[in-house]
Design a protein around this motif. Structure first.
Motif, PDB file in Angstrom:
ATOM      1  N   ARG A  13     -88.342 -62.790 -65.655  1.00  0.00           N
ATOM      2  CA  ARG A  13     -87.990 -64.064 -66.298  1.00  0.00           C
ATOM      3  C   ARG A  13     -86.811 -63.889 -67.236  1.00  0.00           C
ATOM      4  O   ARG A  13     -85.848 -64.669 -67.218  1.00  0.00           O
ATOM      5  CB  ARG A  13     -89.194 -64.585 -67.071  1.00  0.00           C
ATOM      6  CG  ARG A  13     -88.947 -65.907 -67.813  1.00  0.00           C
ATOM      7  CD  ARG A  13     -89.900 -66.063 -68.985  1.00  0.00           C
ATOM      8  NE  ARG A  13     -89.666 -65.045 -70.002  1.00  0.00           N
ATOM      9  CZ  ARG A  13     -90.486 -64.826 -71.032  1.00  0.00           C
ATOM     10  NH1 ARG A  13     -91.602 -65.524 -71.146  1.00  0.00           N
ATOM     11  NH2 ARG A  13     -90.198 -63.898 -71.931  1.00  0.00           N
ATOM     12  N   ASP A  14     -86.872 -62.844 -68.074  1.00  0.00           N
ATOM     13  CA  ASP A  14     -85.797 -62.609 -69.031  1.00  0.00           C
ATOM     14  C   ASP A  14     -84.462 -62.361 -68.328  1.00  0.00           C
ATOM     15  O   ASP A  14     -83.421 -62.859 -68.753  1.00  0.00           O
ATOM     16  CB  ASP A  14     -86.142 -61.422 -69.928  1.00  0.00           C
ATOM     17  CG  ASP A  14     -87.294 -61.716 -70.872  1.00  0.00           C
ATOM     18  OD1 ASP A  14     -87.644 -62.904 -71.035  1.00  0.00           O
ATOM     19  OD2 ASP A  14     -87.851 -60.758 -71.446  1.00  0.00           O
ATOM     20  N   GLN A  15     -84.507 -61.594 -67.253  1.00  0.00           N
ATOM     21  CA  GLN A  15     -83.275 -61.308 -66.512  1.00  0.00           C
ATOM     22  C   GLN A  15     -82.699 -62.585 -65.910  1.00  0.00           C
ATOM     23  O   GLN A  15     -81.479 -62.800 -65.936  1.00  0.00           O
ATOM     24  CB  GLN A  15     -83.540 -60.283 -65.407  1.00  0.00           C
ATOM     25  CG  GLN A  15     -82.290 -59.809 -64.679  1.00  0.00           C
ATOM     26  CD  GLN A  15     -81.374 -58.985 -65.571  1.00  0.00           C
ATOM     27  OE1 GLN A  15     -81.823 -58.374 -66.537  1.00  0.00           O
ATOM     28  NE2 GLN A  15     -80.086 -58.964 -65.253  1.00  0.00           N
TER      29      GLN A  15
ATOM     30  N   LEU B 268     -82.987 -65.322 -60.163  1.00  0.00           N
ATOM     31  CA  LEU B 268     -83.891 -66.475 -60.107  1.00  0.00           C
ATOM     32  C   LEU B 268     -84.880 -66.342 -58.952  1.00  0.00           C
ATOM     33  O   LEU B 268     -86.066 -66.679 -59.088  1.00  0.00           O
ATOM     34  CB  LEU B 268     -83.085 -67.767 -59.965  1.00  0.00           C
ATOM     35  CG  LEU B 268     -82.391 -68.263 -61.240  1.00  0.00           C
ATOM     36  CD1 LEU B 268     -81.350 -69.319 -60.906  1.00  0.00           C
ATOM     37  CD2 LEU B 268     -83.420 -68.811 -62.236  1.00  0.00           C
ATOM     38  N   THR B 269     -84.419 -65.857 -57.818  1.00  0.00           N
ATOM     39  CA  THR B 269     -85.313 -65.646 -56.674  1.00  0.00           C
ATOM     40  C   THR B 269     -86.412 -64.651 -57.027  1.00  0.00           C
ATOM     41  O   THR B 269     -87.589 -64.860 -56.706  1.00  0.00           O
ATOM     42  CB  THR B 269     -84.510 -65.144 -55.461  1.00  0.00           C
ATOM     43  OG1 THR B 269     -83.543 -66.141 -55.084  1.00  0.00           O
ATOM     44  CG2 THR B 269     -85.430 -64.862 -54.286  1.00  0.00           C
TER      45      THR B 269
ATOM     46  N   VAL C  52     -92.536 -64.238 -58.839  1.00  0.00           N
ATOM     47  CA  VAL C  52     -93.635 -63.753 -59.698  1.00  0.00           C
ATOM     48  C   VAL C  52     -94.028 -64.780 -60.757  1.00  0.00           C
ATOM     49  O   VAL C  52     -94.933 -64.529 -61.558  1.00  0.00           O
ATOM     50  CB  VAL C  52     -93.237 -62.431 -60.391  1.00  0.00           C
ATOM     51  CG1 VAL C  52     -93.003 -61.341 -59.357  1.00  0.00           C
ATOM     52  CG2 VAL C  52     -92.008 -62.610 -61.273  1.00  0.00           C
ATOM     53  N   ARG C  53     -93.368 -65.948 -60.789  1.00  0.00           N
ATOM     54  CA  ARG C  53     -93.657 -66.963 -61.798  1.00  0.00           C
ATOM     55  C   ARG C  53     -95.120 -67.385 -61.766  1.00  0.00           C
ATOM     56  O   ARG C  53     -95.729 -67.680 -62.802  1.00  0.00           O
ATOM     57  CB  ARG C  53     -92.753 -68.171 -61.576  1.00  0.00           C
ATOM     58  CG  ARG C  53     -92.983 -69.346 -62.530  1.00  0.00           C
ATOM     59  CD  ARG C  53     -92.024 -70.485 -62.205  1.00  0.00           C
ATOM     60  NE  ARG C  53     -92.319 -71.677 -62.990  1.00  0.00           N
ATOM     61  CZ  ARG C  53     -93.220 -72.584 -62.681  1.00  0.00           C
ATOM     62  NH1 ARG C  53     -93.953 -72.433 -61.553  1.00  0.00           N
ATOM     63  NH2 ARG C  53     -93.426 -73.635 -63.445  1.00  0.00           N
ATOM     64  N   GLY C  54     -95.728 -67.407 -60.574  1.00  0.00           N
ATOM     65  CA  GLY C  54     -97.121 -67.811 -60.437  1.00  0.00           C
ATOM     66  C   GLY C  54     -98.092 -66.905 -61.170  1.00  0.00           C
ATOM     67  O   GLY C  54     -99.255 -67.294 -61.400  1.00  0.00           O
TER      68      GLY C  54
ATOM     69  N   PHE D 227     -88.790 -71.972 -66.781  1.00  0.00           N
ATOM     70  CA  PHE D 227     -89.092 -70.770 -67.554  1.00  0.00           C
ATOM     71  C   PHE D 227     -90.315 -71.005 -68.439  1.00  0.00           C
ATOM     72  O   PHE D 227     -90.328 -71.948 -69.227  1.00  0.00           O
ATOM     73  CB  PHE D 227     -87.889 -70.367 -68.403  1.00  0.00           C
ATOM     74  CG  PHE D 227     -86.697 -69.973 -67.585  1.00  0.00           C
ATOM     75  CD1 PHE D 227     -86.715 -68.823 -66.809  1.00  0.00           C
ATOM     76  CD2 PHE D 227     -85.549 -70.753 -67.573  1.00  0.00           C
ATOM     77  CE1 PHE D 227     -85.623 -68.453 -66.035  1.00  0.00           C
ATOM     78  CE2 PHE D 227     -84.451 -70.395 -66.812  1.00  0.00           C
ATOM     79  CZ  PHE D 227     -84.494 -69.242 -66.037  1.00  0.00           C
ATOM     80  N   VAL D 228     -91.319 -70.147 -68.268  1.00  0.00           N
ATOM     81  CA  VAL D 228     -92.568 -70.303 -69.002  1.00  0.00           C
ATOM     82  C   VAL D 228     -92.878 -69.012 -69.758  1.00  0.00           C
ATOM     83  O   VAL D 228     -92.340 -67.941 -69.471  1.00  0.00           O
ATOM     84  CB  VAL D 228     -93.734 -70.630 -68.050  1.00  0.00           C
ATOM     85  CG1 VAL D 228     -93.508 -71.960 -67.356  1.00  0.00           C
ATOM     86  CG2 VAL D 228     -93.916 -69.504 -67.014  1.00  0.00           C
ATOM     87  N   GLY D 229     -93.786 -69.138 -70.750  1.00  0.00           N
ATOM     88  CA  GLY D 229     -94.198 -67.990 -71.551  1.00  0.00           C
ATOM     89  C   GLY D 229     -95.473 -67.368 -71.042  1.00  0.00           C
ATOM     90  O   GLY D 229     -95.972 -67.700 -69.963  1.00  0.00           O
ATOM     91  N   ARG D 230     -96.043 -66.484 -71.852  1.00  0.00           N
ATOM     92  CA  ARG D 230     -97.256 -65.762 -71.460  1.00  0.00           C
ATOM     93  C   ARG D 230     -98.424 -66.697 -71.163  1.00  0.00           C
ATOM     94  O   ARG D 230     -99.272 -66.399 -70.325  1.00  0.00           O
ATOM     95  CB  ARG D 230     -97.664 -64.792 -72.568  1.00  0.00           C
ATOM     96  CG  ARG D 230     -96.681 -63.655 -72.801  1.00  0.00           C
ATOM     97  CD  ARG D 230     -97.153 -62.774 -73.945  1.00  0.00           C
ATOM     98  NE  ARG D 230     -96.193 -61.728 -74.262  1.00  0.00           N
ATOM     99  CZ  ARG D 230     -96.156 -60.547 -73.662  1.00  0.00           C
ATOM    100  NH1 ARG D 230     -97.044 -60.257 -72.726  1.00  0.00           N
ATOM    101  NH2 ARG D 230     -95.253 -59.649 -74.014  1.00  0.00           N
ATOM    102  N   ARG D 231     -98.479 -67.823 -71.879  1.00  0.00           N
ATOM    103  CA  ARG D 231     -99.596 -68.758 -71.712  1.00  0.00           C
ATOM    104  C   ARG D 231     -99.340 -69.796 -70.626  1.00  0.00           C
ATOM    105  O   ARG D 231    -100.138 -70.714 -70.430  1.00  0.00           O
ATOM    106  CB  ARG D 231     -99.889 -69.447 -73.040  1.00  0.00           C
ATOM    107  CG  ARG D 231    -100.307 -68.469 -74.136  1.00  0.00           C
ATOM    108  CD  ARG D 231    -100.622 -69.197 -75.425  1.00  0.00           C
ATOM    109  NE  ARG D 231    -101.021 -68.268 -76.477  1.00  0.00           N
ATOM    110  CZ  ARG D 231    -101.346 -68.639 -77.715  1.00  0.00           C
ATOM    111  NH1 ARG D 231    -101.304 -69.927 -78.054  1.00  0.00           N
ATOM    112  NH2 ARG D 231    -101.693 -67.737 -78.611  1.00  0.00           N
ATOM    113  N   GLY D 232     -98.205 -69.690 -69.960  1.00  0.00           N
ATOM    114  CA  GLY D 232     -97.945 -70.578 -68.836  1.00  0.00           C
ATOM    115  C   GLY D 232     -97.266 -71.878 -69.176  1.00  0.00           C
ATOM    116  O   GLY D 232     -97.048 -72.707 -68.288  1.00  0.00           O
TER     117      GLY D 232
END
Length: 297
Positions: A130-132, A183-184, A189-191, A202-207
């Motif tokens: 995510r950070d990248q 982004l790909t 792994v965003r799920g 872009f989401v954090g640890r809590r989704g």
């Protein structure tokens, strides 16, 4: 006064970003509180002396020229709204001079230093991916912090990203190859961090959607973690994007469109031209740049 401000902010929220509305609320709240100290409680009593006294008091309180200019802009647009509703005959804030702005702008990062920073390997964890992706997108597309934080999954459209800039103005910006790859990897792994119902890109640890402050903190952390010897924040990445692109293309109009600036003068101030590079390009390209010596007759 308070009712007029609330009504104005309500209308503003229909077309402007939450960050813009929050900024205007802060500025107009400060004005309304000052007006109360002068026994002014009606919006119809807004005049040039009151506006001038307000800005003078804010200057005495230590506000920077940039903050004072923002206060004045918010108050002027509020006055414009009062004029359109017939509560004022004209906008008195226009008679008040805008505080002079400092000429300083953040220095762009060196191209090679920024490339090494972005190319630093990470552990492929969801948060690292995510950070990248955020880093690459900031630099690839020159986004503002508020624009990146507000992105949804639907904002990505092929090789472009659709953003909503200042004043609720939408624009479509290209996404570079490296940013698309990042982004790909992130979307794969965003799920792991959020359920399917969350629209935010872009989401954090809590989704939940990652906020402005969280993004700033992540960039500062990555700066230390990757050994970048300079302070890094979203606006500096945006500035680096503009400067590097302008140095390469010399196309000021294109950079203006990509940054989402309404006026070309804003882009001229915002970016830094590499004048030596520009002179070299001119000498190489302009048909009359190189003068041939006259032959003696």
């Amino acid at each position: 006064m308070w009712e007029a401000i609330d009504a104005y902010l309500g209308r503003l929220a229909e077309r402007a970003s939450p960050a813009t509305v929050a900024g205007y609320r802060q500025d107009l709240t400060a004005f309304a509180r000052f007006a109360e100290t002068r026994d002014v409680v009606l919006a119809e009593r807004l005049d040039a002396p009151l506006a001038r006294a307000f800005l003078g008091a804010e200057r005495s309180r230590g506000l920077s020229p940039r903050s004072l200019a923002r206060r004045r802009a918010a108050l002027s647009r509020f006055a414009d709204a009062l004029v359109s509703q017939g509560q004022l005959a004209d906008n008195p804030v226009r008679l008040v001079r805008t505080p002079k702005q400092p000429g300083h702008l953040p220095r762009p990062l060196d191209v090679d230093s920024l490339a090494r920073f972005l190319d630093t390997p990470h552990d492929d964890s969801p948060l690292a991916c995510r950070d990248q992706a955020m880093l690459e997108l900031f630099y690839s597309s020159g986004l503002r912090l508020a624009e990146l934080a507000a992105l949804d999954l639907t904002s990505l459209q092929g090789g472009y990203v659709r953003v909503v800039g200042k004043g609720g103005k939408p624009r479509q910006v290209p996404v570079g190859r490296r940013a698309r790859a990042a982004l790909t990897q992130w979307l794969a792994v965003r799920g792991c961090l959020t359920a399917g119902a969350e629209p935010a890109l872009f989401v954090g640890r809590r989704g939940a959607r990652l906020g402005h402050r969280a993004i700033q903190k992540r960039l500062a952390h990555l700066c230390v973690e990757r050994g970048l010897a300079e302070h890094l924040h979203p606006h500096r990445l945006r500035h680096s994007f503009a400067s590097h692109l302008l140095e390469s293309s010399q196309d000021l109009r294109a950079v203006q469109e990509l940054l989402g600036h309404a006026n070309l003068s804003t882009t001229q101030v915002y970016t830094r031209l590499d004048w030596q590079h520009l002179a070299t390009s001119y000498d190489a390209a302009h048909p009359r740049a190189k003068r041939r010596p006259r032959s003696d007759s």
